[in-house]
Design an enzyme around this catalytic site. Structure first.
Site, mmCIF file in Angstrom:
data_model
loop_
_atom_site.group_PDB
_atom_site.id
_atom_site.type_symbol
_atom_site.label_atom_id
_atom_site.label_comp_id
_atom_site.label_asym_id
_atom_site.label_seq_id
_atom_site.Cartn_x
_atom_site.Cartn_y
_atom_site.Cartn_z
ATOM 1 N N SER A 35 30.535 13.905 -0.017
ATOM 2 C CA SER A 35 31.859 14.518 0.088
ATOM 3 C C SER A 35 31.868 15.863 0.816
ATOM 4 C CB SER A 35 32.508 14.643 -1.301
ATOM 5 O OG SER A 35 32.688 13.355 -1.880
ATOM 6 N N GLY A 59 31.433 9.618 -1.485
ATOM 7 C CA GLY A 59 32.703 8.918 -1.359
ATOM 8 C C GLY A 59 33.637 9.113 -2.546
ATOM 9 N N ASN A 76 27.411 9.707 9.191
ATOM 10 C CA ASN A 76 27.025 8.338 8.832
ATOM 11 C C ASN A 76 28.317 7.528 8.799
ATOM 12 O OD1 ASN A 76 26.194 5.943 7.735
ATOM 13 N ND2 ASN A 76 25.575 6.811 5.745
ATOM 14 N N GLU A 124 21.357 13.359 -1.384
ATOM 15 C CA GLU A 124 22.721 12.882 -1.587
ATOM 16 C C GLU A 124 22.889 12.409 -3.031
ATOM 17 O OE1 GLU A 124 24.567 11.548 2.440
ATOM 18 O OE2 GLU A 124 23.580 9.834 1.522
ATOM 19 N N GLU A 133 23.191 3.511 -0.772
ATOM 20 C CA GLU A 133 23.917 2.231 -0.694
ATOM 21 C C GLU A 133 22.950 1.099 -0.362
ATOM 22 O OE1 GLU A 133 26.942 3.526 2.046
ATOM 23 O OE2 GLU A 133 27.792 4.805 0.480
ATOM 24 N N HIS A 164 19.107 5.091 2.305
ATOM 25 C CA HIS A 164 20.419 5.521 1.802
ATOM 26 C C HIS A 164 20.674 4.849 0.452
ATOM 27 C CE1 HIS A 164 24.718 6.098 1.414
ATOM 28 N NE2 HIS A 164 24.591 7.076 2.288
ATOM 29 N N LYS A 180 28.666 4.493 8.372
ATOM 30 C CA LYS A 180 28.594 3.316 7.479
ATOM 31 C C LYS A 180 29.183 2.100 8.217
ATOM 32 C CE LYS A 180 28.497 6.451 3.611
ATOM 33 N NZ LYS A 180 28.809 6.740 2.214
#
Ligand code: 13P
Length: 251
Positions: A212, A172, A9, A166, A96, A94, A11
């Site tokens: 991660s 991250g 991904n 996730e 985010e 996702h 991003k």
């Protein structure tokens, strides 16, 4: 046996030149798609240029999609646009997008249906915050996300989807869930699918871990029974690192 999937991904990263450099570096190095599905989910503006140059063993995915076929949705991208661009996968829900762009479980549900109608494989994300994990609410949160995302979907469609677990606290941050926690939680997600659709579907659906993942921890994660691959941000940006992650799935 479930075929592993390693999905990067990207991003909101990479210019066109950087994306091209990456694809030329990985194209001839990837293992056979019959052994592992290698996917790069890129920003929408890069999708066509990547699809045109993807090698035989790579597939390209989008990071989001609207559920409507067309209409007055400024800035959005419709499923038939992705399909006609040659996109094979789409990340949906996702964290985010849930957190920063108010994406709801109901919208995710409609997007899954729309993606499947266009032969695009949805990678459906779920995950809890640190506060939710510390309050022992992991099962409640994930159960809720999965039940709402899959509401009304027939089992023959469900097996065509991929789930990505996730944990938000691992994205991250450099803090990976231990392989045991990742496996146990992916196992819980599988048990929700079993409850909804029975053993056959729950044994067939691929569940990825994300948060991660990197070359140094990928082996121990992929060795776990309930983990069928990864959804990877930072470590998918460099060709060499992405290749290591994909190759870890075919060991
Ligand atoms: P990182 O691999 O950078 O933690 O990101 C995970 C992720 O959000 C993939 O979708």
């Amino acid at each position: 046996m479930r075929k592993p999937v390693m999905a990067g991904n990207w991003k909101m990263n990479k210019t066109r030149d950087e994306a091209l450099q990456f694809i030329y570096a990985v194209n001839n190095e990837l293992p056979s798609n019959e052994k592992v599905e290698s996917v790069i989910c890129a920003p929408a503006i890069l999708l066509r240029c990547l699809v045109k140059r993807q090698g035989d063993e790579l597939r390209i995915g989008a990071q989001n999609m609207h559920y409507a076929e067309n209409g007055a949705y400024t800035g959005e991208i419709a499923p038939n646009m992705l399909e006609s661009t040659g996109v094979s996968y789409v990340i949906l829900g996702h964290s985010e997008r849930r957190e920063m762009f108010n994406e709801t479980d109901e919208a995710i549900n409609k997007k899954i249906v729309a993606a499947l109608n266009h032969e695009i494989t949805p990678i459906v994300c779920c995950g809890e915050t640190l506060a939710e994990r510390e309050a022992n609410r992991v099962e409640e949160i994930l159960g809720n996300q999965i039940r709402k995302a899959y509401a009304g979907l027939p089992s023959e469609q469900v097996v065509k989807t991929i789930i990505a677990y996730e944990p938000i606290w691992a994205i991250g941050t450099g803090k990976t869930a231990t392989p045991e926690v990742a496996d146990e939680t992916c196992g819980y997600v599988r048990s929700v699918i079993k409850e909804m659709y029975g053993a056959e579907v729950s044994e067939a659906i691929r569940i990825l871990y994300g948060g991660s993942v990197k070359p140094s921890n990928v082996d121990e994660l992929m060795a776990k029974e309930n983990i069928d691959g990864g959804l990877v941000g930072g470590a998918s940006l460099e060709a060499e690192s992405f290749l290591k992650l994909v190759k870890a799935c075919v060991k």
